[in-house]
Write an enzyme that holds these catalytic residues in place. Structure first.
Site: not given
Length: 391
Positions: A373, A249, A375-377
């Protein structure tokens, strides 16, 4: 020497690797980026050149084929590569963060010699395979299986999806179920070789962005994996996967930063050159406000990435995780890339929508940074659970 705080600063060595990466990226990658995006082919020639510069194993010690540099050197180089082309940045990030880092941290000496040294030195290409058609964010739903035989080896069957560098990888860090009844705790990691029976290259994905980063399914049909090619113990796969995603990330956040910077510079260049209604576009206050927001977000994203790099360096000594810092950097930087690419394209108007300029490619490439890698969620969930002390 430019200070970044009491414990993190750019040394002459950092400036040297950044400048070398910038020169290479602008001279070797930028001129061919649009072509490889158009044809959707893996840019093997430039990847080999990056390998010769040590970019494919920057944090791995020289004894195992790497460059022996620190985490800040890695993100400085990756930022410049991604600014020239996000596809090259993806390949570099997966190689360094998800594959090499995992084997160096968890691998036996045998695995380091066989699977790490050739990849860190650039002789081989590697991939990381966690996702399946039925399991994305929820790894416990994976259907692939590794069954242990009486001689200690494993027979692997199943289908993996969205494998970056899958079509060209020589080695794959594979995560599959050995004890499905245990959910996450039943996942085990293996190192597999593409030239062995039972390893089948599946469908190549026709992606919207990062098109030169070859992505495909991998199919395993009675693939026999020796016991000594297992990474860690049985059931440790999920822990290994998540630990490497912390590092990954940071890589994706850095890739996103590079895309954001490329979009921002394209916008600034256009606003200082283009005229409308008798004055430069940059003289319109509404566009000035947008430039200010883009610049501020980029610098904030950069500092979040550096903060995650510092947390990672401390974790290497303490054994702690840096999940929170990595997730915050990835979340903010990826959304910054999308925001900057969107604004840059809008500022360019119709020509921004054309493939004559690279801003439409920045827009397409930026979107994936909010998805892969984690999701934003998922990042928001990870951040909240860390803050609230929840598992």
């Amino acid at each position: 020497m430019m200070s970044l705080g009491p414990t993190l600063e750019l040394t002459p060595e950092h400036l040297m690797i950044r400048d070398a990466a910038r020169d290479f990226a602008q001279n070797e990658i930028a001129p061919i980026a649009a072509h490889y995006d158009e044809i959707g082919e893996f840019p093997m020639e430039t990847i080999k050149k990056m390998s010769a510069m040590g970019f494919m194993g920057l944090e791995i010690p020289e004894a195992y084929g790497g460059a022996g540099m620190d985490g800040l050197s890695y993100v400085l180089a990756l930022e410049e590569v991604s600014k020239a082309d996000a596809s090259h940045g993806t390949i570099m990030s997966v190689n360094n963060s998800l594959y090499c880092g995992g084997i160096y941290k968890y691998g036996s000496e045998l695995l380091k010699q066989k699977f790490l040294q050739p990849v860190a030195s650039g002789q081989k290409i590697a991939a990381y395979s966690l996702t399946e058609p039925s399991s994305g964010s929820d790894a416990s739903r994976m259907k692939s299986r590794a069954v242990k035989r009486s001689d200690g080896s494993y027979v692997i069957n199943g289908r993996k999806s969205w494998v970056t560098s899958g079509p060209v990888a020589d080695f794959v860090l594979l995560f599959t179920m050995t004890a499905p009844e245990r959910g996450h705790n039943g996942i085990t990691a293996f190192l597999v070789e593409a030239d062995q029976p039972g390893f089948v290259h599946g469908k190549v994905e026709p992606k919207m962005g990062i098109r030169a980063s070859a992505t495909s399914e991998l199919v395993f049909e009675d693939y026999v994996c020796p016991a000594e090619h297992r990474l860690g113990e049985e059931g440790e796969g999920f822990k290994i996967a998540m630990t490497m995603l912390d590092a990954g990330r940071i890589g994706i956040a850095t890739q996103a930063l590079g895309i954001a910077e490329a979009a921002y510079e394209a916008a600034v260049g256009y606003l200082t050159e283009r005229e409308a209604f008798g004055k430069k576009l940059g003289e319109f206050q509404g566009l000035q406000f947008q430039v200010a927001d883009m610049k501020t977000r980029i610098e904030a994203a950069r500092l979040l990435i550096y903060n995650a790099v510092l947390a990672k360096a401390k974790a290497q000594h303490s054994g702690a995780r840096y999940t929170l810092e990595a997730s915050m950097a990835k979340l903010y930087a990826s959304e910054t890339a999308m925001e900057c690419a969107h604004r840059a394209l809008q500022m360019h108007g119709g020509i921004g929508y054309s493939k004559e300029l690279p801003v439409e490619r920045y827009f397409r490439d930026a979107k994936i940074t909010e998805i892969y890698e984690g999701t934003s969620e998922i990042q928001r969930m990870v951040i909240a659970r860390n803050v609230l002390g929840l598992r």
